[in-house]
Design a protein around this motif. Structure first.
Motif, mmCIF file in Angstrom:
data_model
loop_
_atom_site.group_PDB
_atom_site.id
_atom_site.type_symbol
_atom_site.label_atom_id
_atom_site.label_comp_id
_atom_site.label_asym_id
_atom_site.label_seq_id
_atom_site.Cartn_x
_atom_site.Cartn_y
_atom_site.Cartn_z
ATOM 1 N N ALA A 37 0.892 -1.070 0.166
ATOM 2 C CA ALA A 37 -0.007 0.101 0.060
ATOM 3 C C ALA A 37 0.830 1.261 0.149
ATOM 4 O O ALA A 37 0.547 2.407 -0.776
ATOM 5 C CB ALA A 37 -1.021 -0.039 1.124
ATOM 6 N N THR A 38 1.833 1.234 0.764
ATOM 7 C CA THR A 38 2.820 2.660 0.663
ATOM 8 C C THR A 38 3.631 2.643 -0.267
ATOM 9 O O THR A 38 4.033 3.699 -0.740
ATOM 10 C CB THR A 38 3.563 2.508 2.175
ATOM 11 O OG1 THR A 38 4.282 1.203 2.325
ATOM 12 C CG2 THR A 38 2.694 2.641 3.331
ATOM 13 N N GLU A 39 4.139 1.711 -0.988
ATOM 14 C CA GLU A 39 5.244 1.629 -2.113
ATOM 15 C C GLU A 39 4.662 1.654 -3.240
ATOM 16 O O GLU A 39 4.999 2.175 -4.086
ATOM 17 C CB GLU A 39 6.241 0.478 -1.545
ATOM 18 C CG GLU A 39 7.002 0.544 -0.254
ATOM 19 C CD GLU A 39 8.158 -0.300 -0.197
ATOM 20 O OE1 GLU A 39 8.100 -1.306 -1.360
ATOM 21 O OE2 GLU A 39 8.884 -0.539 0.835
ATOM 22 N N GLN A 40 3.762 0.744 -3.503
ATOM 23 C CA GLN A 40 3.137 0.686 -4.795
ATOM 24 C C GLN A 40 1.950 1.570 -4.920
ATOM 25 O O GLN A 40 1.620 2.043 -6.216
ATOM 26 C CB GLN A 40 2.679 -0.778 -5.064
ATOM 27 C CG GLN A 40 3.886 -1.841 -4.896
ATOM 28 C CD GLN A 40 4.775 -1.650 -6.063
ATOM 29 O OE1 GLN A 40 4.599 -1.388 -7.125
ATOM 30 N NE2 GLN A 40 6.370 -1.735 -5.649
ATOM 31 N N LYS A 41 1.142 1.771 -3.904
ATOM 32 C CA LYS A 41 0.001 2.603 -4.078
ATOM 33 C C LYS A 41 0.078 4.133 -3.424
ATOM 34 O O LYS A 41 -0.823 4.735 -3.506
ATOM 35 C CB LYS A 41 -1.164 1.941 -3.430
ATOM 36 C CG LYS A 41 -1.640 0.690 -4.004
ATOM 37 C CD LYS A 41 -1.975 0.904 -5.478
ATOM 38 C CE LYS A 41 -2.316 -0.697 -6.061
ATOM 39 N NZ LYS A 41 -3.004 -0.318 -7.316
#
Length: 280
Positions: free
Chosen positions: A80-84
């Motif tokens: 969630a933090t790195e890809q989104k």
């Protein structure tokens, strides 16, 4: 790095080289170890910092949850933090781990939960719902258990409630879902079509509606641009009539006048959606 406290075989509280207290995850890191033992930073699979309040509760939770639930939750948070590109409250490390542990327990017992808001969450919070689907995929890969789509919606709600870029709470989320749902139903009824909820134009319009509702709730003043609306309404006459109905709904439900500029933007979004429908 030096171990300060072992939470379970895979999670420890440690001090880094600068003396900062951090949570460290790595398969088997806490096995046959004790406080004071040293390990290499490169042996850590994930390092994160929690507030003192959350860290204490996280330590308690780690003693009682399935380590697989911890691994899945942290992989989903990283996604969630790195890809989104989501910025999240650190309490999600606690709540999501606890939730996924409960999911694994229920699935092993053959208990499947239903979520009445699944389709609405997919429609309005598409990015968060996608994270929920990613979590479902990881659960199946790691355990062989197969969650239903409603579980993805439940997981999505953790991200909806813990995003730092949104001041979300249950009331705001329900209000947003209702607003988008009312708008889209009005549009579908007016044009007698079924919108493609997976389309880029749909996603963009939903994003616009969420921002519009926030401005309504915050009492933000709408700017006016009659010339823009006049130009757009003459070019897209039918979509402009639909936009006027949406503006009237907002007036009746939220007691807020929608400016001509805002109606112009709504008209453009509506026109793009309907053109896409007519191509099929």
């Amino acid at each position: 790095m030096k171990i300060k406290k072992i939470l379970n075989n895979n999670v420890v509280i440690a001090k880094d080289d600068d003396g900062h207290e951090v949570i460290v995850m790595s398969t088997g890191l806490g096995f046959s170890k004790k406080a004071g033992d040293i390990f290499r930073r490169q042996d850590a699979q994930k390092i994160f910092v929690l507030s003192d309040e959350v860290k204490g509760k996280y330590g308690q939770l780690m003693r009682n949850v399935d380590p697989v639930a911890t691994e899945i939750a942290e992989n989903v948070i990283t996604y969630a933090t790195e890809q989104k590109n989501l910025r999240l409250n650190d309490i999600i490390h606690l709540t999501l781990t606890d939730h996924i542990d409960g999911v694994l327990t229920r699935l092993r017992e053959g208990v499947y939960m239903t979520n009445q808001l699944t389709m609405e969450i997919k429609r309005v919070y598409n990015r968060d719902f996608g994270i929920g689907l990613y979590a479902n995929k990881l659960i199946k890969e790691k355990t062989g258990l197969e969650p239903n789509v409603d579980e993805a919606a439940f997981i999505a709600m953790h991200f909806m409630n813990n995003r730092l870029d949104c001041n979300n709470n249950d009331e705001t989320i329900n209000q947003t879902i209702a607003f988008v749902d009312d708008t889209m139903k009005l549009l579908e009824t007016y044009f007698k079509v079924k919108l493609n909820e997976d389309s880029l134009y749909y996603y963009r319009f939903v994003s616009h509606l969420k921002c519009l509702l926030k401005r309504i709730i915050d009492g933000t003043t709408f700017t006016d641009d009659p010339l823009l609306y006049d130009t757009v309404s003459r070019s897209y006459e039918n979509s402009a009539k639909c936009a006027a109905k949406i503006a009237n709904m907002i007036k009746l439900k939220y007691h807020k006048d929608v400016s001509s500029e805002e109606k112009a933007y709504i008209t453009i979004y509506v026109e793009k959606l309907i053109r896409e429908c007519n191509k099929k």
